[in-house]
Write an enzyme that holds these catalytic residues in place. Structure first.
Site, mmCIF file in Angstrom:
data_model
loop_
_atom_site.group_PDB
_atom_site.id
_atom_site.type_symbol
_atom_site.label_atom_id
_atom_site.label_comp_id
_atom_site.label_asym_id
_atom_site.label_seq_id
_atom_site.Cartn_x
_atom_site.Cartn_y
_atom_site.Cartn_z
ATOM 1 C CB THR A 31 -0.867 0.016 1.272
ATOM 2 O OG1 THR A 31 -0.051 -0.431 2.353
ATOM 3 C CG2 THR A 31 -2.058 -0.889 1.137
ATOM 4 C CB CYS B 217 -4.414 1.559 8.566
ATOM 5 S SG CYS B 217 -2.714 1.145 8.218
ATOM 6 C CG PHE C 221 -4.583 5.286 6.465
ATOM 7 C CD1 PHE C 221 -3.521 4.407 6.253
ATOM 8 C CD2 PHE C 221 -4.423 6.611 6.080
ATOM 9 C CE1 PHE C 221 -2.327 4.846 5.685
ATOM 10 C CE2 PHE C 221 -3.231 7.061 5.497
ATOM 11 C CZ PHE C 221 -2.179 6.169 5.298
HETATM 12 MN MN1 MNH Z 1 -2.785 -0.656 6.602
HETATM 13 C C1 MNH Z 1 -5.621 -2.093 7.936
HETATM 14 C C2 MNH Z 1 -4.731 1.021 4.349
HETATM 15 C C3 MNH Z 1 -0.016 0.954 5.457
HETATM 16 C C4 MNH Z 1 -0.833 -2.604 8.615
HETATM 17 N N1 MNH Z 1 -4.801 -0.573 6.203
HETATM 18 C C5 MNH Z 1 -5.802 -1.216 6.890
HETATM 19 C C6 MNH Z 1 -7.083 -0.836 6.336
HETATM 20 C C7 MNH Z 1 -6.815 0.037 5.318
HETATM 21 C C8 MNH Z 1 -5.391 0.206 5.237
HETATM 22 C C9 MNH Z 1 -7.848 0.693 4.422
HETATM 23 C C10 MNH Z 1 -8.461 -1.323 6.802
HETATM 24 C C11 MNH Z 1 -8.931 -2.502 5.977
HETATM 25 C C12 MNH Z 1 -10.319 -3.006 6.310
HETATM 26 O O1 MNH Z 1 -11.111 -2.320 6.961
HETATM 27 O O2 MNH Z 1 -10.623 -4.138 5.909
HETATM 28 N N2 MNH Z 1 -2.436 0.708 5.138
HETATM 29 C C13 MNH Z 1 -3.367 1.280 4.336
HETATM 30 C C14 MNH Z 1 -2.711 2.227 3.444
HETATM 31 C C15 MNH Z 1 -1.374 2.215 3.779
HETATM 32 C C16 MNH Z 1 -1.210 1.245 4.845
HETATM 33 C C17 MNH Z 1 -3.412 3.049 2.376
HETATM 34 C C18 MNH Z 1 -0.221 2.999 3.212
HETATM 35 C C19 MNH Z 1 -0.307 4.080 2.506
HETATM 36 N N3 MNH Z 1 -0.780 -0.806 6.960
HETATM 37 C C20 MNH Z 1 0.195 0.015 6.448
HETATM 38 C C21 MNH Z 1 1.445 -0.282 7.070
HETATM 39 C C22 MNH Z 1 1.225 -1.298 7.975
HETATM 40 C C23 MNH Z 1 -0.186 -1.625 7.883
HETATM 41 C C24 MNH Z 1 2.753 0.422 6.775
HETATM 42 C C25 MNH Z 1 2.165 -1.984 8.908
HETATM 43 C C26 MNH Z 1 3.371 -1.584 9.215
HETATM 44 N N4 MNH Z 1 -3.171 -2.101 7.987
HETATM 45 C C27 MNH Z 1 -2.193 -2.787 8.685
HETATM 46 C C28 MNH Z 1 -2.839 -3.752 9.568
HETATM 47 C C29 MNH Z 1 -4.228 -3.593 9.398
HETATM 48 C C30 MNH Z 1 -4.398 -2.547 8.386
HETATM 49 C C31 MNH Z 1 -2.115 -4.715 10.504
HETATM 50 C C32 MNH Z 1 -5.344 -4.348 10.119
HETATM 51 C C33 MNH Z 1 -5.637 -3.625 11.419
HETATM 52 C C34 MNH Z 1 -6.740 -4.298 12.240
HETATM 53 O O3 MNH Z 1 -7.748 -4.726 11.679
HETATM 54 O O4 MNH Z 1 -6.569 -4.354 13.463
#
Ligand code: MNH
Length: 461
Positions: A268, A402, A395
């Site tokens: 992402t 996130c 996010f």
């Molecule tokens: Mn990320 C959940 C977008 C970077 C770890 N992330 C989500 C969700 C979105 C999202 C949207 C929710 C999905 C859902 O509701 O089903 N994340 C992003 C974007 C970026 C991003 C657009 C960068 C730009 N994410 C990151 C990074 C990490 C990460 C960097 C880790 C280092 N994300 C996660 C995790 C979850 C999540 C773990 C799940 C959290 C949970 O449900 O407790």
């Protein structure tokens, strides 16, 4: 759910439904087209399997109400459980491991933790600029941003080096991961021969999952052997208990989390950086403004931790890139009780709908008559304050939003600032934005030729 009366694309056919408007390589872009044509709430149906989508800010405001709705783990995300099990992203909220891991890992994303990751992020960003300094021709932006973000999460989270910038071919973990993610996602394709043609064989998929598990197990084993005080993601998972109960994560869950963080923690962010650079090369006045900010705030110095958040305009460039192409392009919401969606359509407890974020982020009622226009000023504080809170959700939303947001933003602003500080970019003017869909979105085939700026003699400590 009962879809009676919910609009859909004209020309729906018996048996195959909306199949003719759908391409297995571009499900999101197909959905956007339908949404822009049909309206804020709509369905798509393929072979009797019908999905409801909601893309208007009003209806999404209703869906984001945590008292009435929660995250739905379904479709693509459900399929991912074959890869990531009950890791944070794919866990059901009611599974005890979700809350346990959420609470144990929260400190890994605190401001203190970001301060510890900063030198690692800086080191990796230098590997990117070293590679670009050496490049004699155009570089594939998405490929190099993926090297950067994979290397960053590997080192900052787990003390593991994938060696992305030393390799011409991807690390075997990455090859296995990309195939396994594609396999999982394509399990939703209803025509068996199409599914097999795109997804590969189940035997290959088993081998890919084993490749991923084996590497993660080795990294965990090595850390257990060596011990050490590192409070990175792996350190917290191996040594910390729940802050209230002291309960620990079990080994299978730790492996699931490790795979989750490598996957969720890089694709992402890499896509967001790639789209940002794409829009910078297409909007010279925006690029000039972003660069002027970097020059004014950082000068020729190497950025310290506190310098990153000072790049307010660069951050807006990223925010605006993620508005147009939110690289995690959607999420699903499930009703906690019987409700009327949009005041009209009956949802029973457990029914769910998908929120395609690019539609929400283009709703003309909120974003004005020209939502396609790239304009970072949309994220000036006064403009943000005027918009409904739920109009921008790259996010995600609620308790399942996130966890890596701060990590991603620090990493991305740092990297973007560093390449602006150092290079002029020559992009192919004939390139037309083409979006590759996997679990996430990326600009496909976008290259730039980075040239060292005349003034850039950036000091490295
Ligand atoms: Mn990320 C959940 C977008 C970077 C770890 N992330 C989500 C969700 C979105 C999202 C949207 C929710 C999905 C859902 O509701 O089903 N994340 C992003 C974007 C970026 C991003 C657009 C960068 C730009 N994410 C990151 C990074 C990490 C990460 C960097 C880790 C280092 N994300 C996660 C995790 C979850 C999540 C773990 C799940 C959290 C949970 O449900 O407790």
């Amino acid at each position: 759910m009962d879809t009676t009366g919910i609009p859909h694309r004209p020309g729906r056919l018996p048996v195959i439904g909306d199949l003719l408007g759908s391409n297995p390589r571009t499900p999101l872009q197909d959905t956007l087209r339908v949404g822009q044509q049909v309206g804020p709430i709509f369905t798509r149906k393929i072979f009797g399997f019908e999905i409801v989508f909601a893309g208007g800010v009003d209806v999404v405001t209703q869906l984001n109400d945590e008292t009435k709705f929660g995250k739905h783990v379904g479709l693509g995300i459900e399929n991912l459980r074959a890869v990531a099990g009950d890791g944070l992203f794919t866990a059901h909220t009611h599974e005890p491991n979700w809350r346990l891991a959420h609470d144990i890992l929260q400190p890994a994303f605190s401001a203190d933790a970001m301060r510890r990751y900063h030198p690692v992020m800086l080191e990796v960003a230098h590997e990117l600029t070293d590679a670009w300094d050496r490049a004699s021709g155009p570089v594939d932006v998405a490929a190099d941003m993926t090297r950067l973000t994979l290397e960053t999460i590997g080192r900052a989270g787990f003390g593991y080096r994938f060696g992305s910038f030393e390799r011409t071919e991807p690390h075997p973990f990455v090859t296995a991961m990309i195939r396994a993610l594609r396999f999982a996602q394509l399990q939703n394709v209803k025509l068996p021969f199409v599914r097999r043609a795109f997804a590969g064989s189940p035997a290959q998929n088993q081998a890919d999952i084993a490749t991923m598990n084996n590497l993660v197990d080795e990294v965990i084993e090595a850390r257990r052997r060596e011990g050490g005080e590192s409070r990175d993601l792996l350190g917290l998972m191996l040594t910390e208990g729940h802050p209230m109960t002291g309960e620990r994560l079990d080994p299978v869950n730790i492996r699931n989390q490790a795979i989750t963080f490598v996957v969720a923690g890089h694709e992402t962010t890499s896509g967001a950086l790639s789209f940002a650079l794409y829009y910078l090369t297409r909007n010279p006045e925006v690029l000039a403004k972003a660069r002027a900010e970097v020059d004014a705030v950082w000068g020729d110095r190497e950025p310290g931790f506190g310098d990153v958040a000072k790049l307010r305009y660069v951050r807006r460039v990223l925010d605006e890139a993620m508005r147009l192409w939110p690289t995690a392009p959607g999420y699903s919401r499930e009703a906690r009780e019987d409700v009327l969606l949009g005041g009209k359509y009956r949802m029973r407890k457990g029914d769910w709908v998908i929120v395609p974020l690019p539609l929400v982020h283009r709703d003309p009622a909120v974003w004005g008559p020209d939502p396609e226009k790239f304009d970072p000023d949309r994220f000036e504080p006064a403009a943000v304050k005027k918009r409904p809170a739920q109009a921008y959700k790259p996010f995600g939303t609620g308790e399942r939003a996130c966890v890596g947001r701060q990590f991603a933003l620090h990493e991305a602003v740092l990297a973007l600032g560093m390449v602006l500080q150092r290079y002029d970019f020559e992009a192919d003017p004939a390139y037309e934005l083409k979006i590759a869909e996997s679990l996430t979105l990326k600009p496909s085939g976008f290259t730039v030729r980075p040239r060292a700026r005349a003034r850039a003699k950036v000091q490295t400590s």
